[in-house]
Design an enzyme around this catalytic site. Structure first.
Site, PDB file in Angstrom:
ATOM      1  N   CYS A   2       0.878  -1.155   0.000  1.00  0.00           N
ATOM      2  CA  CYS A   2       0.000   0.000   0.000  1.00  0.00           C
ATOM      3  C   CYS A   2       0.919   1.210   0.000  1.00  0.00           C
ATOM      4  O   CYS A   2       2.135   1.063   0.091  1.00  0.00           O
ATOM      5  CB  CYS A   2      -0.853  -0.010   1.255  1.00  0.00           C
ATOM      6  N   ARG A  27       1.037   1.777  -5.980  1.00  0.00           N
ATOM      7  CA  ARG A  27       1.328   0.764  -4.964  1.00  0.00           C
ATOM      8  C   ARG A  27       0.079   0.014  -4.516  1.00  0.00           C
ATOM      9  O   ARG A  27       0.162  -0.984  -3.805  1.00  0.00           O
ATOM     10  CB  ARG A  27       1.972   1.412  -3.743  1.00  0.00           C
ATOM     11  N   TRP A  72      -3.948  -1.823  -1.262  1.00  0.00           N
ATOM     12  CA  TRP A  72      -4.031  -3.052  -2.055  1.00  0.00           C
ATOM     13  C   TRP A  72      -4.383  -4.135  -1.046  1.00  0.00           C
ATOM     14  O   TRP A  72      -3.574  -4.480  -0.184  1.00  0.00           O
ATOM     15  CB  TRP A  72      -2.700  -3.347  -2.731  1.00  0.00           C
ATOM     16  N   ASN A  97       1.401   0.199   5.943  1.00  0.00           N
ATOM     17  CA  ASN A  97       1.768  -0.583   4.757  1.00  0.00           C
ATOM     18  C   ASN A  97       2.571  -1.772   5.256  1.00  0.00           C
ATOM     19  O   ASN A  97       3.536  -1.588   5.990  1.00  0.00           O
ATOM     20  CB  ASN A  97       2.622   0.288   3.824  1.00  0.00           C
ATOM     21  N   GLY A  98       2.172  -2.965   4.877  1.00  0.00           N
ATOM     22  CA  GLY A  98       2.896  -4.160   5.324  1.00  0.00           C
ATOM     23  C   GLY A  98       1.907  -5.214   5.782  1.00  0.00           C
ATOM     24  O   GLY A  98       0.746  -5.211   5.349  1.00  0.00           O
ATOM     25  N   GLU A 481       7.918 -13.082 -21.252  1.00  0.00           N
ATOM     26  CA  GLU A 481       7.668 -11.703 -20.836  1.00  0.00           C
ATOM     27  C   GLU A 481       6.545 -11.079 -21.685  1.00  0.00           C
ATOM     28  O   GLU A 481       5.694 -10.348 -21.161  1.00  0.00           O
ATOM     29  CB  GLU A 481       8.976 -10.898 -20.952  1.00  0.00           C
ATOM     30  N   LYS A 485       3.056  -9.608 -20.125  1.00  0.00           N
ATOM     31  CA  LYS A 485       2.591  -8.235 -20.374  1.00  0.00           C
ATOM     32  C   LYS A 485       1.141  -8.265 -20.859  1.00  0.00           C
ATOM     33  O   LYS A 485       0.307  -7.501 -20.396  1.00  0.00           O
ATOM     34  CB  LYS A 485       3.452  -7.514 -21.424  1.00  0.00           C
ATOM     35  N   GLU A 488      -1.215  -9.240 -17.997  1.00  0.00           N
ATOM     36  CA  GLU A 488      -1.316  -8.234 -16.937  1.00  0.00           C
ATOM     37  C   GLU A 488      -2.254  -7.098 -17.297  1.00  0.00           C
ATOM     38  O   GLU A 488      -3.056  -6.670 -16.478  1.00  0.00           O
ATOM     39  CB  GLU A 488       0.068  -7.607 -16.659  1.00  0.00           C
ATOM     40  N   HIS A 504       4.626 -31.085 -27.980  1.00  0.00           N
ATOM     41  CA  HIS A 504       4.429 -31.919 -26.803  1.00  0.00           C
ATOM     42  C   HIS A 504       3.193 -31.510 -26.001  1.00  0.00           C
ATOM     43  O   HIS A 504       3.077 -31.855 -24.832  1.00  0.00           O
ATOM     44  CB  HIS A 504       5.680 -31.885 -25.913  1.00  0.00           C
ATOM     45  N   LYS A 603       2.203  -2.595  -7.963  1.00  0.00           N
ATOM     46  CA  LYS A 603       3.560  -2.451  -8.472  1.00  0.00           C
ATOM     47  C   LYS A 603       4.583  -3.147  -7.575  1.00  0.00           C
ATOM     48  O   LYS A 603       5.410  -3.911  -8.038  1.00  0.00           O
ATOM     49  CB  LYS A 603       3.876  -0.949  -8.560  1.00  0.00           C
TER      50      LYS A 603
HETATM   51  C1  G6P Z   1       4.924  -7.107  -9.233  1.00  0.00           C
HETATM   52  C2  G6P Z   1       4.888  -6.164 -10.420  1.00  0.00           C
HETATM   53  C3  G6P Z   1       5.727  -6.746 -11.565  1.00  0.00           C
HETATM   54  C4  G6P Z   1       7.136  -7.021 -11.082  1.00  0.00           C
HETATM   55  C5  G6P Z   1       7.146  -7.934  -9.851  1.00  0.00           C
HETATM   56  C6  G6P Z   1       8.533  -8.021  -9.232  1.00  0.00           C
HETATM   57  O1  G6P Z   1       4.237  -8.264  -9.539  1.00  0.00           O
HETATM   58  O2  G6P Z   1       3.541  -5.947 -10.843  1.00  0.00           O
HETATM   59  O3  G6P Z   1       5.766  -5.804 -12.621  1.00  0.00           O
HETATM   60  O4  G6P Z   1       7.863  -7.626 -12.109  1.00  0.00           O
HETATM   61  O5  G6P Z   1       6.281  -7.393  -8.851  1.00  0.00           O
HETATM   62  O6  G6P Z   1       8.876  -6.753  -8.737  1.00  0.00           O
HETATM   63  P1  G6P Z   1      10.343  -6.248  -8.506  1.00  0.00           P
HETATM   64  O7  G6P Z   1      10.157  -4.840  -7.971  1.00  0.00           O
HETATM   65  O8  G6P Z   1      10.951  -7.154  -7.466  1.00  0.00           O
HETATM   66  O9  G6P Z   1      11.065  -6.290  -9.780  1.00  0.00           O
END
Ligand code: G6P
Length: 608
Positions: A2, A27, A72, A97-98, A481, A485, A488, A504, A603
């Site tokens: 958060c 966040r 969050w 936050n935590g 990746e 993307k 997400e 396979h 994030k």
């Molecule tokens: C979250 C974000 C991702 C990120 C991952 C790892 O899931 O939405 O975009 O890749 O965390 O985060 P970091 O800050 O450790 O790269």
């Protein structure tokens, strides 16, 4: 994961809190709230949804001291009653936050002591605990310190009391928190970006710190309760770097910032004739001389960067490399090799699983640790012996883009340093690699020029429910990746496979409704990949191929070609990532999703 912000000033701080929350929204963004002290009372506003909604209902509130939160959800659904700040008997208010791991036991005890709970959150226990100590005669600082000794878990908190309009308390353990210093006013926040409109003079707090803030002064106490001086720094992050500017979304802005971010990350080598271990820290040369393998730990997009690096490290530097998802590694009984270099990869430097994985590695006897990270002073950077800071600048969009490509740059530099130390890089080849690296920002810009074509292509994806991404070798992680993307931000189910694995299993899914996106560099696996693509076409699958110049894959019915520039050798994964980022972005636009704040995600994942 958060965001929290607090302020004590001689002016109305509500606009400062709201602006701060807006900047912390990346966040967490399922609900938000704020509380101020005015005329001896706590006035609280909370709403589900975005900070904008909180702003709408907070127009008439004023106060010179207050705390605020964007959430969050972890404990309890996103709802107004679970939104922070949480209060205890109209006297104490807390933002957090935590995660408090022992909150159930504390809650049971507090309920037995007559406290009534108004939410399902773990945070509410903090408010009642502080209250219980405060009404028993402790100061607000003393009550907060006493409460914190009872908590197990991670926190960054802000605390105010209705009968104490001149004091703001904040504290951290395990979650990020910094103070901002103004003239006759002071602030705290999870991230410096929240405070940039009011100050760039900041103090990064250490784990265990508790701060008493007034308008004119502040006092920091460490975990042992001793008064300590922490360095005052001037943040170099400019206010503009966290503004959207002319872009529609942060993700689009951050995709376009990649040439600059890569150039900045390469600064330490771009003006140099050779590459030296010192770019990873003063102790790097000694450490690298002692290692015989690499263990990379990361989550999400950062994990994919690690997967690319494995190919580089083994092929170029000839050093054995393992890459593990941090959340798995931390609970796995593994055999530790104390001569391995543990590399933690993270944009934020605060991902809970990556932090726990690093601690776990250390507990198993690992001594060589390197953090590759985008946030200076973050937990992972502080906990690692060696460090390399990527220079992507603040990344606000939840889906990581420029952090990923700059991590790849850092990992390529690591590969070259190790190759050189291991006698596998001649001076001539080193110069060739340095030349390619210097050219990389320009090459990245050239790929970005494909944007209008990719925007057009995306129109064909908006109606799809599934997609398959294929790659081979170095580019298999890029396919992973690309799929991540798309998932997400467009919510289209996407899977990635190494193309040779198609037969396979996943080939069974291929039909006319299944778009198959293929990364096709002009490398030694090209002919193998072409055979795999024929397998797809033969089953009626629609192919979208991102092909380097010279691959001779022909555009025909059911085969759409996106022409990439010439093959970039080992650096090709960096370039091939970019069109996939753009594809996900434009498909999300077509679908009308919230690109920068996709549903259910955040994030920085600072909880398990
Ligand atoms: C979250 C974000 C991702 C990120 C991952 C790892 O899931 O939405 O975009 O890749 O965390 O985060 P970091 O800050 O450790 O790269």
């Amino acid at each position: 994961m958060c965001g929290i912000v607090g302020a004590i000033a001689q002016r109305n701080i509500v606009p400062i809190l709201l602006e701060g929350l807006q900047r912390l929204e990346y966040r967490g963004y399922d609900s938000a709230g704020l509380v101020v002290v005015s005329e001896g009372q706590l006035t609280r506003m909370r709403s589900t949804g975005r900070v904008a909604e909180l702003s709408n209902i907070s127009a008439d509130i004023q106060g010179t001291i207050g705390i605020a939160h964007t959430r969050w959800a972890t404990h309890g659904v996103p709802s107004e009653r679970n939104a922070h700040p949480h209060m205890s008997r109209d006297l104490i208010a807390v933002v957090h936050n935590g995660i408090i791991e022992n909150y159930e036991a504390i809650r049971t005890r507090l309920v037995a002591g007559g406290y009534e709970f108004a939410s399902d959150t773990d945070t509410e226990v903090i408010a009642h605990l502080i209250h219980s100590h405060y009404v028993n005669g402790k100061t607000l600082l003393g009550a907060t310190q006493a409460a914190l000794t009872e908590l197990v878990g991670a926190y960054a908190i802000g605390v105010i009391a209705s009968d104490n309009p001149d004091q703001l308390i904040c504290a951290r353990r395990g979650s990020p928190l910094l103070m901002g210093i103004g003239i006759g006013e002071n602030f705290f926040a999870s991230d410096v970006s929240a405070l940039l409109p009011v100050t760039n003079k900041v103090v990064y707090l250490e784990d265990g710190d508790v701060v008493e803030m007034g308008r004119q002064s502040y006092r920091i106490r460490d975990a042992a309760g001793e008064i300590v001086a922490r360095p005052v720094q001037f943040s170099e992050i400019s206010n503009e770097s966290v503004q959207l500017g002319n872009y529609r979304h942060y993700m689009q802005k951050e995709i376009h910032e990649q040439p600059r971010a890569i150039a900045d990350t390469l600064e330490s080598v771009s003006n140099s004739h050779s590459i030296v271990p010192g770019i990873f820290g003063a102790e790097a040369a000694a450490c690298f001389a002692d290692i015989d393998s690499i263990l990379i730990l990361a989550c999400g997009t950062s994990y994919h960067a690690g997967l690319v690096a494995r190919y580089w490290l083994e092929e170029i530097a000839g050093i054995q490399c393992t890459v593990e998802i941090a959340s798995e590694y931390r609970y796995r009984t593994s055999v530790a090799n104390p001569r391995a270099l543990v590399v933690v990869l993270s944009q934020s430097g605060e991902t809970a699983d990556t932090q726990a994985a690093l601690s776990h590695a250390k507990s198993l006897g690992h001594v060589h640790t390197l953090a590759i990270c985008n946030v200076p002073e973050s937990a992972l950077v502080r906990q690692s012996k060696l460090r390399f800071l990527t220079r992507a600048g603040p990344e606000i969009g939840v889906a990581s883009t420029k952090a990923f490509t700059t991590q790849l740059v850092a990992l390529f530099l690591l590969t070259l340093v190790l190759a050189k130390l291991r006698g596998r890089l001649t001076a001539e080849v080193e110069q060739l690699h340095l030349h390619s690296l210097r050219h990389l920002p320009a090459a990245t810009q050239k790929v970005l020029d494909l944007e209008p074509q990719i925007a057009k292509l995306a129109e064909q994806f908006a109606c799809k429910r599934h997609a398959l991404f294929l790659g081979r070798g170095l580019h298999y992680p890029i396919a992973l990746e690309g799929a991540l993307k798309l998932k997400e931000i467009s919510y289209i189910h996407a899977e990635a496979y190494p193309a040779g694995e198609l037969k396979h299993g996943p080939l069974a899914l291929v039909d006319k409704d299944m778009p198959v996106i293929s990364v096709a560099p002009n490398d030694m696996l090209l002919e193998k990949l072409k055979s795999n693509l024929h397998e797809v076409r033969a089953r009626g699958g629609e192919l979208y191929v991102f092909a380097d110049a010279g691959t001779h894959i022909r555009e025909e019915e059911g085969v759409h070609i996106m022409q990439m520039p010439e093959h970039a050798g080992f650096l090709s994964p960096i370039l091939h990532t970019i069109p996939l980022q753009l594809l996900a972005y434009y498909v999300a636009l077509q679908k009308g999703t919230d690109v920068d704040k996709p549903r259910n995600l955040a994030k920085s994942v600072t909880v398990e």
